[in-house]
Design an enzyme around this catalytic site. Structure first.
Site, mmCIF file in Angstrom:
data_model
loop_
_atom_site.group_PDB
_atom_site.id
_atom_site.type_symbol
_atom_site.label_atom_id
_atom_site.label_comp_id
_atom_site.label_asym_id
_atom_site.label_seq_id
_atom_site.Cartn_x
_atom_site.Cartn_y
_atom_site.Cartn_z
ATOM 1 N N ALA A 10 -8.458 1.357 -2.170
ATOM 2 C CA ALA A 10 -8.667 2.298 -1.067
ATOM 3 C C ALA A 10 -7.323 2.594 -0.405
ATOM 4 O O ALA A 10 -6.264 2.283 -0.960
ATOM 5 C CB ALA A 10 -9.659 1.722 -0.068
ATOM 6 N N ASN A 11 -7.333 3.208 0.751
ATOM 7 C CA ASN A 11 -6.097 3.492 1.492
ATOM 8 C C ASN A 11 -6.400 3.473 2.985
ATOM 9 O O ASN A 11 -7.531 3.237 3.391
ATOM 10 C CB ASN A 11 -5.504 4.831 1.040
ATOM 11 C CG ASN A 11 -6.447 5.975 1.317
ATOM 12 O OD1 ASN A 11 -6.746 6.286 2.460
ATOM 13 N ND2 ASN A 11 -6.962 6.590 0.256
#
Ligand code: CTP
Ligand code: CA
Length: 220
Positions: A33-34
């Site tokens: 993810a980020n």
């Protein structure tokens, strides 16, 4: 009684917004993810709705309330986001704010166990579809197509290259070298065919309001 209000500037228009990160599974318990919080995209969706647009917000996993008057579609992965975007077409304007994961892993159906892989597992990464570039080249391209570009250096140069490469009308270039990802303020450059406008740092809600106004002027 008061005089009737002027018609909402975006009445009758459909706006499509993407927001948040995507989550790309590695196995049933892990993902890539980020740091995107979704705040800027949610604020834009809300601001467009306040101007009278019908708004479809396709969002990755975030912890935010749905803005009033917005239709929200929750997705996890880039490929799910792409499918939801295509499903929501046609749109008069699309603003792709999501921080889509560039790569996904070949996900394991079983939890990967430490002891089984003889050291750290090697993730086989595959590139995700580029949703913005897909819309830019589509025969269902929204009349006004807007991308975001999160950059830490050569902000305007990189963003302008994205505008050309992805076939969009505007790029909102985001300087993420400071505390922007997940924060409440944003400092942006609006890049169009006409040139570059640099806005002072301001709350994401204010960026959203100004962008929505600009969109309304452009679609009028
Ligand atoms: N975007 C998208 N689908 C992707 C990647 C990006 O729709 N798979 C969109 C983003 O929502 C944003 C724009 O493209 O509107 C630019 O995203 P960005 O990550 O800055 O660009 P990339 O082309 O992925 O380049 P890089 O991450 O290498 O800077
Ligand atoms: Ca990217």
């Amino acid at each position: 009684s008061p005089p009737s209000a002027a018609p909402a500037p975006l009445a009758g228009k459909h706006a499509l917004v993407t927001a948040g990160p995507t989550h790309e599974p590695i196995d049933p318990v892990r993902y890539i993810a980020n740091r995107s919080s979704g705040r800027q995209g949610f604020a834009i969706a809300g601001a467009l709705a306040r101007l009278g647009a019908k708004v479809t917000l396709v969002t990755g996993p975030v912890s935010l309330d749905t803005p009033r008057g917005v239709t929200r579609i929750d997705v996890q992965t880039a490929r799910e986001m792409e499918a939801a975007v295509n499903e929501a077409l046609p749109a008069d304007v699309a603003i792709l704010v999501a921080a889509v994961a560039d790569w996904r892993a070949e996900s394991s159906p079983r939890k990967i166990k430490k002891g089984e892989t003889g050291g750290p597992p090697e993730l086989q990464l595959v590139e995700n579809p580029d949703i913005l570039a897909g819309l830019g080249g589509s025969d269902r391209r929204p009349g006004l197509l807007i991308g975001f570009a999160a950059e830490t250096d050569k902000v305007v140069g990189h963003a302008r290259a994205k505008l050309d490469r992805k076939g969009c009308d505007w790029i909102v270039a985001n300087d993420v070298s400071g505390d922007v990802m997940g924060g409440t303020e944003n400092s942006i450059h609006l890049i169009t065919a006409a040139g570059v406008e640099s806005w002072d740092q301001m709350p994401k809600s204010e960026v959203a309001r100004k962008l929505a106004e600009r969109i309304a002027e452009t679609l009028a």
